[in-house]
Design an enzyme around this catalytic site. Sequence first.
Site, PDB file in Angstrom:
ATOM      1  N   THR A  72       0.844  -1.198   0.000  1.00 41.39           N
ATOM      2  CA  THR A  72       0.000   0.000   0.000  1.00 41.39           C
ATOM      3  C   THR A  72       0.879   1.248   0.000  1.00 41.39           C
ATOM      4  OG1 THR A  72      -1.798  -1.159   1.104  1.00 41.39           O
ATOM      5  CG2 THR A  72      -1.769   1.242   1.336  1.00 41.39           C
ATOM      6  N   ASN A 150      -6.371  -9.617  -7.562  1.00 38.36           N
ATOM      7  CA  ASN A 150      -6.437 -10.312  -6.272  1.00 38.36           C
ATOM      8  C   ASN A 150      -7.722 -11.106  -6.085  1.00 38.36           C
ATOM      9  OD1 ASN A 150      -7.057  -7.427  -6.322  1.00 38.36           O
ATOM     10  ND2 ASN A 150      -7.791  -7.675  -4.239  1.00 38.36           N
ATOM     11  N   GLN A 178       0.103  -9.675  -6.319  1.00 35.84           N
ATOM     12  CA  GLN A 178      -0.410 -11.049  -6.444  1.00 35.84           C
ATOM     13  C   GLN A 178       0.427 -11.879  -7.416  1.00 35.84           C
ATOM     14  OE1 GLN A 178      -2.619 -12.429  -4.553  1.00 35.84           O
ATOM     15  NE2 GLN A 178      -3.551 -10.650  -3.578  1.00 35.84           N
ATOM     16  N   SER A 198       4.927  -7.074  -2.487  1.00 41.92           N
ATOM     17  CA  SER A 198       5.069  -7.383  -1.055  1.00 41.92           C
ATOM     18  C   SER A 198       5.068  -8.902  -0.923  1.00 41.92           C
ATOM     19  CB  SER A 198       3.992  -6.713  -0.195  1.00 41.92           C
ATOM     20  OG  SER A 198       2.712  -7.173  -0.500  1.00 41.92           O
ATOM     21  N   HIS A 200       3.840 -11.002   1.581  1.00 37.26           N
ATOM     22  CA  HIS A 200       3.018 -11.754   2.535  1.00 37.26           C
ATOM     23  C   HIS A 200       1.945 -12.629   1.896  1.00 37.26           C
ATOM     24  CE1 HIS A 200      -0.723  -9.191   2.845  1.00 37.26           C
ATOM     25  NE2 HIS A 200       0.081  -8.246   2.404  1.00 37.26           N
ATOM     26  N   THR A 236      13.165   4.343  10.291  1.00 36.19           N
ATOM     27  CA  THR A 236      14.084   3.232  10.584  1.00 36.19           C
ATOM     28  C   THR A 236      13.478   1.938  10.050  1.00 36.19           C
ATOM     29  OG1 THR A 236      14.760   4.398  12.567  1.00 36.19           O
ATOM     30  CG2 THR A 236      15.340   2.058  12.436  1.00 36.19           C
ATOM     31  N   CYS A 323     -16.312  -6.750   0.491  1.00 30.64           N
ATOM     32  CA  CYS A 323     -16.934  -7.189   1.740  1.00 30.64           C
ATOM     33  C   CYS A 323     -15.942  -7.177   2.889  1.00 30.64           C
ATOM     34  CB  CYS A 323     -17.504  -8.586   1.577  1.00 30.64           C
ATOM     35  SG  CYS A 323     -18.739  -8.638   0.281  1.00 30.64           S
TER      36      CYS A 323
HETATM   37  N1  PLP Z   1      -2.356  -4.735  -4.433  1.00 31.71           N
HETATM   38  C1  PLP Z   1      -2.953  -5.936  -4.483  1.00 31.71           C
HETATM   39  C2  PLP Z   1      -3.277  -6.525  -5.818  1.00 31.71           C
HETATM   40  C3  PLP Z   1      -3.239  -6.630  -3.310  1.00 31.71           C
HETATM   41  O1  PLP Z   1      -3.823  -7.822  -3.374  1.00 31.71           O
HETATM   42  C4  PLP Z   1      -2.904  -6.036  -2.066  1.00 31.71           C
HETATM   43  C5  PLP Z   1      -3.234  -6.720  -0.795  1.00 31.71           C
HETATM   44  O2  PLP Z   1      -4.286  -7.320  -0.661  1.00 31.71           O
HETATM   45  C6  PLP Z   1      -2.289  -4.779  -2.058  1.00 31.71           C
HETATM   46  C7  PLP Z   1      -2.023  -4.152  -3.257  1.00 31.71           C
HETATM   47  C8  PLP Z   1      -1.881  -4.117  -0.772  1.00 31.71           C
HETATM   48  O3  PLP Z   1      -0.811  -4.841  -0.215  1.00 31.71           O
HETATM   49  P1  PLP Z   1      -0.291  -4.690   1.271  1.00 31.71           P
HETATM   50  O4  PLP Z   1      -1.227  -5.496   2.096  1.00 31.71           O
HETATM   51  O5  PLP Z   1       1.084  -5.287   1.270  1.00 31.71           O
HETATM   52  O6  PLP Z   1      -0.281  -3.263   1.643  1.00 31.71           O
END
Ligand code: PLP
Length: 380
Positions: A72, A150, A178, A198, A200, A236, A323
């Site tokens: 984000t 996503n 994704q 990212s 996660h 940091t 949702c």
């Molecule tokens: N972009 C997409 C396509 C995502 O699926 C997500 C998270 O669901 C994000 C951006 C945001 O990622 P983050 O949770 O690392 O801020």
Amino acid sequence: MKHRIYVDNNATSKLRPFVKAAMMEAMDISGNPSSIHMDGQNARKLVENARKSIISSLGTFSAELIFTSGATEAAQLALESAKAMGFNLAFIGAGEHPAIMAYAKQLFENMIVIPIDANGNIDCDWLEERLAQAQNAGQKPFVAIQAANNEIGIINPLSKISGIVKNHGAALMVDAVQAFAKMPPQDYAGYADWLIISPHKIGGPLGVGALLLAPGIEGARNRPGGGQEKGLRSGTPNIPAIHGFGVASAMAGDVSDFAMKTSALRDKFEQEIMTQWPDAIIFGHAASRLPNTSCFAIPNWSAEHMVIALDLAGVSISSGSACSSGSVKASATILALKAPEQLAKCAVRVSFGWNNEATDVGKIIAAMQDADMRRRNAAA
Ligand code: PLP
């Protein structure tokens, strides 16, 4: 606690044991990477090694990488960079995550949503026409597109899109959150002027992300502070998370194991869905999709009810992303696919991950059959 089945990996995923072990080790490093003493330098080494590993995991992409608190923040830094560079017309894909869509709306006076076609892909003819008009009008447009969506998992044709963007003197922002470690990096990384990732979603840590800037792209210098990340993102850095990100990036280069495993689970799951509920609709079925993602609707079974019923049965799935904020609004992406609103409200997502097993499919289907029987009995 009863064994739960977690199939909401596009929301976030279980940390991989090897990533967790690396992060635990990094937690023992107490230096601040900006400090010149040895503890600081040890921390700095972890950050720089992670930076190198992530860049090299993305193949030939010779970019500058800025660590952030997640995708984000990376997306928002990218939009700020575009604005600072004088881009004054934002073309944002209809299925973009709110991290991009909502912030672009806030930041740019001129923002246009790019429609998606019946398969869920960016409408390339529309984009080409509008970029040509913008070029003729002397505007400076940029385009923001997800490598993969996503909710439905649809993969955008970035090679074609990037050709169109470059032909019209525009620039391309790619949200590869994704796609990272689910798709081969050559299918997304090299096309981007700004790349957002990212870790996660694939067994890496939460709360860390990265923005990659292609040569010639300048980051915005509007976030004052300690001047970390070459002055482009003060604060940091989170050393264990960055180290975990670097270690997790080893999975981004070769995604064949992940793709083979999760697509087998997904395909078996969809086959079972269509056998048990022949009137089910699988969104994006005919399009190129992420291997792990299934988004479907069973008519008259609302997403909200299905998610709750399966949760009670020990299965974590997700409804359309709209949702997630607690509202029951139909997903904008699914509506953009021209699905009727009533059907869009029934759309749920099952997203498999590294820790799912073949037996999970049968268990999810059994939990759905049980929940469906209760639902029908309650309605009778
Ligand atoms: N972009 C997409 C396509 C995502 O699926 C997500 C998270 O669901 C994000 C951006 C945001 O990622 P983050 O949770 O690392 O801020």
